[in-house]
Design a protein around this motif. Structure first.
Motif, PDB file in Angstrom:
ATOM      1  N   THR A 239      -1.953  -1.589   7.884  1.00 53.31           N
ATOM      2  CA  THR A 239      -2.936  -0.621   8.348  1.00 53.31           C
ATOM      3  C   THR A 239      -2.446   0.206   9.524  1.00 53.31           C
ATOM      4  O   THR A 239      -3.205   0.992  10.085  1.00 53.31           O
ATOM      5  CB  THR A 239      -4.244  -1.336   8.762  1.00 53.31           C
TER       6      THR A 239
ATOM      7  N   ARG B  30      -5.730   8.440   1.872  1.00 51.52           N
ATOM      8  CA  ARG B  30      -5.317   8.748   0.504  1.00 51.52           C
ATOM      9  C   ARG B  30      -4.555   7.565  -0.075  1.00 51.52           C
ATOM     10  O   ARG B  30      -3.324   7.566  -0.144  1.00 51.52           O
ATOM     11  CB  ARG B  30      -4.485  10.025   0.521  1.00 51.52           C
ATOM     12  N   THR B  31      -5.303   6.567  -0.492  1.00 48.74           N
ATOM     13  CA  THR B  31      -4.687   5.309  -0.955  1.00 48.74           C
ATOM     14  C   THR B  31      -5.208   4.949  -2.341  1.00 48.74           C
ATOM     15  O   THR B  31      -5.724   3.860  -2.555  1.00 48.74           O
ATOM     16  CB  THR B  31      -4.979   4.180   0.047  1.00 48.74           C
TER      17      THR B  31
ATOM     18  N   HIS C 107       0.704  11.677  -5.990  1.00 48.43           N
ATOM     19  CA  HIS C 107       1.115  10.287  -5.817  1.00 48.43           C
ATOM     20  C   HIS C 107       2.281   9.960  -6.747  1.00 48.43           C
ATOM     21  O   HIS C 107       2.178  10.123  -7.964  1.00 48.43           O
ATOM     22  CB  HIS C 107      -0.055   9.352  -6.117  1.00 48.43           C
TER      23      HIS C 107
ATOM     24  N   ALA D 103       0.858  -1.190   0.000  1.00 50.88           N
ATOM     25  CA  ALA D 103       0.000   0.000   0.000  1.00 50.88           C
ATOM     26  C   ALA D 103       0.894   1.240   0.000  1.00 50.88           C
ATOM     27  O   ALA D 103       2.081   1.169   0.349  1.00 50.88           O
ATOM     28  CB  ALA D 103      -0.921   0.006   1.211  1.00 50.88           C
ATOM     29  N   TRP D 104       0.304   2.376  -0.395  1.00 55.04           N
ATOM     30  CA  TRP D 104       1.049   3.631  -0.395  1.00 55.04           C
ATOM     31  C   TRP D 104       0.060   4.757  -0.139  1.00 55.04           C
ATOM     32  O   TRP D 104      -0.980   4.824  -0.778  1.00 55.04           O
ATOM     33  CB  TRP D 104       1.742   3.839  -1.739  1.00 55.04           C
ATOM     34  N   GLY D 105       0.386   5.613   0.791  1.00 55.52           N
ATOM     35  CA  GLY D 105      -0.497   6.721   1.115  1.00 55.52           C
ATOM     36  C   GLY D 105       0.034   8.038   0.570  1.00 55.52           C
ATOM     37  O   GLY D 105       1.148   8.448   0.904  1.00 55.52           O
TER      38      GLY D 105
ATOM     39  N   TYR E  48      -3.751   1.691  -3.922  1.00 51.49           N
ATOM     40  CA  TYR E  48      -4.212   0.488  -3.233  1.00 51.49           C
ATOM     41  C   TYR E  48      -5.668   0.187  -3.584  1.00 51.49           C
ATOM     42  O   TYR E  48      -6.011  -0.949  -3.934  1.00 51.49           O
ATOM     43  CB  TYR E  48      -4.046   0.661  -1.726  1.00 51.49           C
ATOM     44  N   ASN E  49      -6.528   1.211  -3.506  1.00 47.68           N
ATOM     45  CA  ASN E  49      -7.945   0.999  -3.841  1.00 47.68           C
ATOM     46  C   ASN E  49      -8.096   0.489  -5.266  1.00 47.68           C
ATOM     47  O   ASN E  49      -8.868  -0.446  -5.529  1.00 47.68           O
ATOM     48  CB  ASN E  49      -8.726   2.302  -3.696  1.00 47.68           C
TER      49      ASN E  49
ATOM     50  N   THR F 192      -2.973   4.024   9.233  1.00 48.42           N
ATOM     51  CA  THR F 192      -4.371   4.426   9.359  1.00 48.42           C
ATOM     52  C   THR F 192      -4.843   4.315  10.796  1.00 48.42           C
ATOM     53  O   THR F 192      -5.556   5.192  11.302  1.00 48.42           O
ATOM     54  CB  THR F 192      -5.251   3.558   8.441  1.00 48.42           C
TER      55      THR F 192
END
Length: 263
Positions: free
Chosen positions: A204, A162-163, A109, A101-103, A166-167, A207
């Motif tokens: 996670t 803000r992913t 981005h 994942a990356w935020g 990943y989404n 988050t």
């Protein structure tokens, strides 16, 4: 003769490969499959973590081995399949769980971070599934593939999460699951997805720290986050003959969050 429920869920004599399996959800699913009788090949990038995970499973009476591999690397994926076939024989169950994942805000981005997430979360799933199917499942006309998606793949996120990469990747996993199930059903291979909600994990952690565990739990009708048991039942259903007529499906394991948000 119709089998009993115990017989339908029995995985004795089966071999399962679980990626991203040295901790968290991957290790939980490995426990579930091993407790049902399967032999387990664990994989992740770090040897020391895999040694600890294998020892944990072995102490529970599970036949567990490991191969360190980066599932974003095609050569490593091939080596993982090679070693599993050499050391354990045919692969009956594949759990695609390794992920990244990356935020970052979508407008800022980094493209290389986007590529990193997509390469592992989507491309890696495809290459490993393809190799396992071609080298073990298709000829025998049997197999179970379980893809770990996410409720993040079912829609958007609150603005503070803000992913975007990943989404997007997990939405792709959901449709990859459907498309692959349609193609490989003729080979007796089922392909299904699990969409976890929030479970405490390394992925996670950020988050949880920014929003707080209680705040996240409050969004679920059940008022809790996932725990060390909550993926076991569905994993075993998808992997066993109890789920032999289920394919191309996804199911959220999220305490009801996706119902509230409309996923």
């Amino acid at each position: 003769m119709t089998r009993t429920i115990q017989q339908l869920f029995d995985l004795k004599g089966k071999t399962a490969v679980v990626t991203g399996a040295s901790r968290g959800l991957g290790l939980q699913m490995a426990h579930a499959l091993g407790e049902a009788g399967a032999r387990i090949m664990l994989s992740s990038r770090k040897e020391s973590d895999l040694e600890e995970a294998a020892a944990e499973l072995q102490s529970a009476g599970i036949d567990a081995r490991w191969v360190a591999a980066n599932c974003a690397d095609e050569a490593d994926i091939g080596r993982l399949v090679d070693e599993t076939l050499q050391r354990m024989g045919d692969i009956d169950i594949l759990v695609n769980n390794a992920g990244a994942a990356w935020g970052a805000p979508a407008e800022d981005h980094p493209v290389d971070a986007w590529d990193k997430v997509m390469n592992l979360n989507v491309r890696g799933y495809f290459i490993l599934s393809q190799q396992v199917a071609k080298r073990s499942m298709i000829a025998r006309k049997t197999g179970r593939i379980i893809n770990i998606a996410s409720i993040a793949g079912l829609g958007g996120n609150p603005p503070e999460m803000r992913t975007i990469a990943y989404n997007t990747s997990k939405g792709a996993v959901v449709n990859f699951t459907r498309a692959l199930a349609c193609e490989w059903g003729r080979y007796g291979i089922t392909v299904n997805a699990i969409c976890p909600g929030f479970f405490p994990s390394k992925m996670t952690r950020g988050t949880l720290e920014s929003m707080g565990e209680q705040e996240l739990a409050s969004h679920a009708p059940l008022g809790r986050l996932g725990d060390d048991e909550d993926l076991k039942g569905l994993t075993l259903l998808y992997a066993s003959d109890a789920g032999k007529h289920i394919t191309g499906q996804w199911l959220a394991v999220d305490g009801g969050v996706s119902v509230v948000t409309g996923g």
